[in-house]
Structure formats: structure tokens, C-alpha cells
Design a protein around this motif. Structure first.
Motif, PDB file in Angstrom:
ATOM      1  N   SER A   2       0.833  -1.193   0.000  1.00 41.30           N
ATOM      2  CA  SER A   2       0.000   0.000   0.000  1.00 41.30           C
ATOM      3  C   SER A   2       0.879   1.259   0.000  1.00 41.30           C
ATOM      4  O   SER A   2       1.846   1.351   0.749  1.00 41.30           O
ATOM      5  CB  SER A   2      -0.886  -0.019   1.249  1.00 41.30           C
ATOM      6  N   CYS A   3       0.516   2.229  -0.829  1.00 46.20           N
ATOM      7  CA  CYS A   3       1.290   3.474  -0.933  1.00 46.20           C
ATOM      8  C   CYS A   3       1.207   4.262   0.382  1.00 46.20           C
ATOM      9  O   CYS A   3       0.116   4.509   0.889  1.00 46.20           O
ATOM     10  CB  CYS A   3       0.751   4.313  -2.077  1.00 46.20           C
ATOM     11  N   PRO A   4       2.348   4.685   0.937  1.00 47.16           N
ATOM     12  CA  PRO A   4       2.325   5.460   2.182  1.00 47.16           C
ATOM     13  C   PRO A   4       1.766   6.875   2.008  1.00 47.16           C
ATOM     14  O   PRO A   4       1.398   7.522   2.985  1.00 47.16           O
ATOM     15  CB  PRO A   4       3.804   5.496   2.602  1.00 47.16           C
ATOM     16  N   THR A   5       1.673   7.343   0.772  1.00 45.54           N
ATOM     17  CA  THR A   5       1.150   8.687   0.515  1.00 45.54           C
ATOM     18  C   THR A   5      -0.362   8.686   0.341  1.00 45.54           C
ATOM     19  O   THR A   5      -1.064   9.518   0.924  1.00 45.54           O
ATOM     20  CB  THR A   5       1.808   9.286  -0.746  1.00 45.54           C
ATOM     21  N   CYS A   6      -0.884   7.736  -0.462  1.00 38.60           N
ATOM     22  CA  CYS A   6      -2.306   7.790  -0.818  1.00 38.60           C
ATOM     23  C   CYS A   6      -3.056   6.478  -0.579  1.00 38.60           C
ATOM     24  O   CYS A   6      -4.247   6.407  -0.842  1.00 38.60           O
ATOM     25  CB  CYS A   6      -2.455   8.220  -2.274  1.00 38.60           C
ATOM     26  N   SER A   7      -2.363   5.440  -0.158  1.00 40.61           N
ATOM     27  CA  SER A   7      -2.914   4.118   0.155  1.00 40.61           C
ATOM     28  C   SER A   7      -3.291   3.291  -1.077  1.00 40.61           C
ATOM     29  O   SER A   7      -3.866   2.218  -0.938  1.00 40.61           O
ATOM     30  CB  SER A   7      -4.083   4.184   1.139  1.00 40.61           C
ATOM     31  N   HIS A   8      -3.000   3.770  -2.275  1.00 39.48           N
ATOM     32  CA  HIS A   8      -3.242   3.003  -3.502  1.00 39.48           C
ATOM     33  C   HIS A   8      -2.284   1.802  -3.533  1.00 39.48           C
ATOM     34  O   HIS A   8      -1.204   1.846  -2.949  1.00 39.48           O
ATOM     35  CB  HIS A   8      -2.994   3.911  -4.712  1.00 39.48           C
ATOM     36  N   THR A   9      -2.675   0.735  -4.219  1.00 40.31           N
ATOM     37  CA  THR A   9      -1.804  -0.429  -4.353  1.00 40.31           C
ATOM     38  C   THR A   9      -0.637  -0.100  -5.282  1.00 40.31           C
ATOM     39  O   THR A   9      -0.829   0.394  -6.390  1.00 40.31           O
ATOM     40  CB  THR A   9      -2.590  -1.628  -4.920  1.00 40.31           C
ATOM     41  N   HIS A  19       6.249   1.243  -7.150  1.00 45.39           N
ATOM     42  CA  HIS A  19       5.837   2.541  -7.682  1.00 45.39           C
ATOM     43  C   HIS A  19       4.326   2.689  -7.572  1.00 45.39           C
ATOM     44  O   HIS A  19       3.579   1.759  -7.859  1.00 45.39           O
ATOM     45  CB  HIS A  19       6.251   2.667  -9.148  1.00 45.39           C
ATOM     46  N   CYS A  20       3.863   3.873  -7.165  1.00 50.13           N
ATOM     47  CA  CYS A  20       2.438   4.170  -7.117  1.00 50.13           C
ATOM     48  C   CYS A  20       2.051   4.950  -8.369  1.00 50.13           C
ATOM     49  O   CYS A  20       2.547   6.062  -8.594  1.00 50.13           O
ATOM     50  CB  CYS A  20       2.105   5.000  -5.872  1.00 50.13           C
ATOM     51  N   ALA A  21       1.164   4.361  -9.164  1.00 51.06           N
ATOM     52  CA  ALA A  21       0.731   5.019 -10.407  1.00 51.06           C
ATOM     53  C   ALA A  21      -0.175   6.207 -10.131  1.00 51.06           C
ATOM     54  O   ALA A  21      -0.309   7.102 -10.961  1.00 51.06           O
ATOM     55  CB  ALA A  21       0.014   4.019 -11.299  1.00 51.06           C
ATOM     56  N   ARG A  22      -0.805   6.242  -8.942  1.00 52.00           N
ATOM     57  CA  ARG A  22      -1.746   7.321  -8.642  1.00 52.00           C
ATOM     58  C   ARG A  22      -1.029   8.601  -8.241  1.00 52.00           C
ATOM     59  O   ARG A  22      -1.392   9.678  -8.685  1.00 52.00           O
ATOM     60  CB  ARG A  22      -2.727   6.896  -7.553  1.00 52.00           C
ATOM     61  N   CYS A  23      -0.020   8.504  -7.405  1.00 52.06           N
ATOM     62  CA  CYS A  23       0.641   9.729  -6.920  1.00 52.06           C
ATOM     63  C   CYS A  23       2.125   9.821  -7.265  1.00 52.06           C
ATOM     64  O   CYS A  23       2.726  10.876  -7.115  1.00 52.06           O
ATOM     65  CB  CYS A  23       0.449   9.873  -5.412  1.00 52.06           C
ATOM     66  N   GLY A  24       2.706   8.719  -7.712  1.00 48.87           N
ATOM     67  CA  GLY A  24       4.105   8.752  -8.125  1.00 48.87           C
ATOM     68  C   GLY A  24       5.120   8.412  -7.044  1.00 48.87           C
ATOM     69  O   GLY A  24       6.325   8.433  -7.292  1.00 48.87           O
ATOM     70  N   THR A  25       4.638   8.098  -5.848  1.00 47.45           N
ATOM     71  CA  THR A  25       5.559   7.736  -4.767  1.00 47.45           C
ATOM     72  C   THR A  25       6.317   6.451  -5.122  1.00 47.45           C
ATOM     73  O   THR A  25       5.770   5.545  -5.717  1.00 47.45           O
ATOM     74  CB  THR A  25       4.771   7.535  -3.454  1.00 47.45           C
ATOM     75  N   VAL A  26       7.571   6.415  -4.735  1.00 49.51           N
ATOM     76  CA  VAL A  26       8.416   5.236  -4.952  1.00 49.51           C
ATOM     77  C   VAL A  26       8.894   4.730  -3.602  1.00 49.51           C
ATOM     78  O   VAL A  26       9.306   5.522  -2.741  1.00 49.51           O
ATOM     79  CB  VAL A  26       9.636   5.592  -5.842  1.00 49.51           C
TER      80      VAL A  26
HETATM   81 ZN   LIG Z   1       0.280   6.844  -3.963  1.00 51.28          ZN
END
Ligand SMILES: [Zn+2]
Length: 76
Positions: A2-9, A19-26
Motif C-alpha cells: 500500500s502506498c504510504p502517501t495515498c494508500s493506492h496499491t 511505484h504508485c501510479a496514482r501519486c508517483g511515490t516510490v
Molecule cells: Zn500513492
């Protein structure tokens, strides 16, 4: 993961990298890299108040709202 920024997978890139495709967090072997655009959008969101309903609506409709905060931090 789970993305630590937005919780997206997050997508696995191999070798402990995600890599998070929703917010770009790595995520790279436990280190978190949040795009500068996330913090800039968080700052900008502070300018959107209840008196600006159209902007608040568009902020949510475009998905910016969900891309810059985990669910427990979503305010608008
Ligand atoms: Zn994210």
C-alpha cells in the motif's frame, strides 16, 4: 504493498522497488520517495475553502484529493 502517501496499491518493479501510479511515490528497499508535486498540491489544497465549492468539487472529481493524502488525512 500500500502506498504510504495515498494508500493506492503499488506496482512491484523488482529488487525491493515499488511505484504508485496514482501519486508517483516510490518505495525503494524501505526508503520512501514522495514527488514534490504531492507537497505542492497539499499546500495548494489549503487555499481551497468551503466558500469555493466549485474548486473543491473539481479537486475531488479530478482525483487530486485522493492522490495526495491517505484516507485518514482527507479533509476536503
Ligand atoms: Zn500513492
Amino acid at each position: 504493498v500500500s502506498c504510504p502517501t495515498c494508500s493506492h496499491t503499488m506496482a512491484g518493479l523488482g529488487y525491493g522497488n515499488f511505484h504508485c501510479a496514482r501519486c508517483g511515490t516510490v518505495l525503494s528497499n524501505g526508503a520512501i520517495y514522495v514527488p514534490a508535486l504531492v507537497s505542492r498540491c497539499r499546500e495548494f489544497s489549503k487555499t481551497i475553502t468551503g466558500s469555493c465549492a466549485l474548486h473543491a468539487h473539481e479537486w475531488s472529481r479530478l482525483g487530486i484529493h485522493e492522490a495526495i493524502n491517505t484516507p485518514e488525512h482527507r479533509q476536503i
